[in-house]
Design a protein around this motif. Structure first.
Motif, mmCIF file in Angstrom:
data_model
loop_
_atom_site.group_PDB
_atom_site.id
_atom_site.type_symbol
_atom_site.label_atom_id
_atom_site.label_comp_id
_atom_site.label_asym_id
_atom_site.label_seq_id
_atom_site.Cartn_x
_atom_site.Cartn_y
_atom_site.Cartn_z
ATOM 1 N N LEU A 26 0.835 -1.202 0.000
ATOM 2 C CA LEU A 26 0.000 0.000 0.000
ATOM 3 C C LEU A 26 0.871 1.254 0.000
ATOM 4 O O LEU A 26 2.027 1.204 0.438
ATOM 5 C CB LEU A 26 -0.929 -0.017 1.213
ATOM 6 N N PRO A 27 0.358 2.399 -0.483
ATOM 7 C CA PRO A 27 1.167 3.620 -0.615
ATOM 8 C C PRO A 27 1.837 4.076 0.684
ATOM 9 O O PRO A 27 2.941 4.607 0.669
ATOM 10 C CB PRO A 27 0.140 4.666 -1.081
ATOM 11 N N GLY A 28 1.192 3.857 1.826
ATOM 12 C CA GLY A 28 1.753 4.316 3.109
ATOM 13 C C GLY A 28 2.807 3.405 3.692
ATOM 14 O O GLY A 28 3.316 3.652 4.788
ATOM 15 N N GLY A 29 3.148 2.319 2.990
ATOM 16 C CA GLY A 29 4.177 1.398 3.467
ATOM 17 C C GLY A 29 3.624 0.124 4.091
ATOM 18 O O GLY A 29 4.365 -0.823 4.350
ATOM 19 N N SER A 30 2.301 0.069 4.335
ATOM 20 C CA SER A 30 1.690 -1.139 4.905
ATOM 21 C C SER A 30 1.572 -2.219 3.821
ATOM 22 O O SER A 30 1.627 -1.925 2.624
ATOM 23 C CB SER A 30 0.301 -0.832 5.465
ATOM 24 N N GLN A 31 1.389 -3.450 4.284
ATOM 25 C CA GLN A 31 1.194 -4.570 3.364
ATOM 26 C C GLN A 31 -0.051 -5.348 3.765
ATOM 27 O O GLN A 31 -0.428 -5.395 4.934
ATOM 28 C CB GLN A 31 2.411 -5.511 3.385
#
Length: 410
Positions: free
Chosen positions: A242-247
């Protein structure tokens, strides 16, 4: 050179109308799509308005005569009924028409048999087929008792029906053992995912709604995508960054369909469990389909059957790039987003919503860890989102967001 063209099997569709005529016609249209997916050519369709199906023959005598004439005129050799037939109905219809008769269940099983690629999928399809055959075994009068030969084998022996029944039971038992191993392996994989604290999302929806296209566009999974029913049968799992660094883990599941046979639900339970154990349900709906609302109802009925309808649900109104797109509402979903999986439109909003859902279960922390507790900072790096990290005389000053499960360990 001789060119051999494979001739398509000509079929006639038949249904009993118990309620609204439009619902019956829509169901027959879907049955036509299923038949064409199986490689048949539909040359006629007939339905009869009744209060309930005829117990012995599914339809009345007059309609049987009408179907016989239509089969003779069109050259059709098979009748496909829109509902699951009892063994007696199937046998009596075949005798009355002197033609092959199959029902919606057998048609779906035939498509599944051609689409299963993995060993798990093949086991599940064979198991569903055997359970269907077991229920539809009918002894033929022409088969007499078999006489044995040799000492201890004299006597009537087993009849053909009894042999078939016993062989099917033995094969079903063997397949159930294989399926238990598959389930055990799936549980181990699932336990590994839970240790990694990665959230999972199951992509569900009516068949041909665009689930595989969505997975391919988001993750480049390379799953087969075609404009036909049940193009993919085996589940595929991929990681989405995801764009914010989460998966998050996305799993594509088998498509749902109206009148999905109970034998299939039982056989495919290990595959459909992906929806049961997922943290988020991504419901893909075909907004360009005139029967979209009915299809969404079927999906929710199936999710209820799987006890997966109380999770966070994100409904994606797909195929916004097509003509005839409807303005649909889904009051049972937590989020509703219009998208085009093929064009990639609306997927940024979708990823933002996923990130919002993931962050809802996160806790913000701001504290100083001693250098002896450096392992806890590593834990944050692995499972959380580290905003800042500063090494000071007192220890490691950290600002981060972590899942609730990890917070207790810190």
């Amino acid at each position: 050179m001789y060119e051999n063209n494979e001739e398509k099997e000509k079929v006639i569709l038949c249904a009993v109308c118990l309620g609204e005529e439009k619902e019956t016609q829509d169901s027959l249209e879907e049955l036509k799509s299923l038949a064409e997916t199986a490689g048949a050519e539909v040359v006629g369709r007939i339905y009869q308005r009744r209060e309930h199906p005829e117990p012995g023959t599914y339809i009345g005598k007059g309609k049987i005569e009408e179907i016989r004439d239509l089969m003779w005129a069109s050259g059709a050799g098979t009748l496909i009924c829109d509902d699951e037939l009892t063994p007696a109905q199937q046998s009596n219809l075949e005798e009355a028409l002197d033609a092959r008769v199959c029902d919606r269940t057998l048609l779906i099983l035939d498509i599944f048999a051609g689409r299963a690629q993995t060993s798990e999928g093949k086991i599940q399809v064979e198991l569903a087929q055997l359970k269907y055959r077991q229920a539809h075994l009918v002894g033929m009068r022409s088969y007499l008792s078999r006489l044995g030969g040799g000492i201890g084998t004299r006597g009537p022996g087993e009849k053909k029906l009894e042999i078939d029944r016993r062989l099917i039971q033995e094969r079903v038992a063997a397949l159930n053992r294989e399926l238990k191993e598959v389930r055990r392996h799936r549980e181990v994989v699932r336990a590994g995912r839970e240790k990694g604290n990665l959230k999972t999302a199951a992509i569900v929806g009516y068949t041909n709604a665009g689930k595989s296209t969505l997975l391919n566009t988001l993750t480049g999974a390379g799953v087969l995508e075609e404009d036909e029913l049940f193009a993919t049968l085996d589940p595929t799992t991929r990681i989405l960054d995801l764009p914010g660094g989460s998966q998050i883990l996305l799993t594509d599941t088998v498509g749902f369909i109206n009148k999905l046979p109970h034998a299939l639900i039982d056989a495919f339970r290990s595959t459909l469990e992906e929806a049961t154990f997922a943290d988020i349900i991504i419901h893909v709906a075909d907004a360009s389909n005139p029967q979209a609302e009915q299809q969404m109802e079927v999906v929710y009925d199936t999710l209820h059957m799987l006890h997966a309808d109380e999770k966070t649900i994100v409904t994606l109104m797909n195929k916004q790039d097509k003509e005839g797109v409807q303005r649909l509402h889904d009051h049972r979903a937590d989020y509703v987003i219009p998208i085009s999986a093929k064009r990639g439109a609306g997927l940024e909003d979708f990823c933002s919503v996923l990130e919002k859902i993931l962050l809802a279960g996160q806790i913000n922390i701001e504290r100083v860890f001693s250098y002896q507790d450096a392992g806890k900072v590593a834990l944050i790096r692995q499972y959380g989102s580290l905003q800042s990290e500063e090494y000071t005389a007192e220890g490691i000053a950290v600002k981060a967001t972590v899942p609730q499960e990890i917070y207790g360990k810190l």
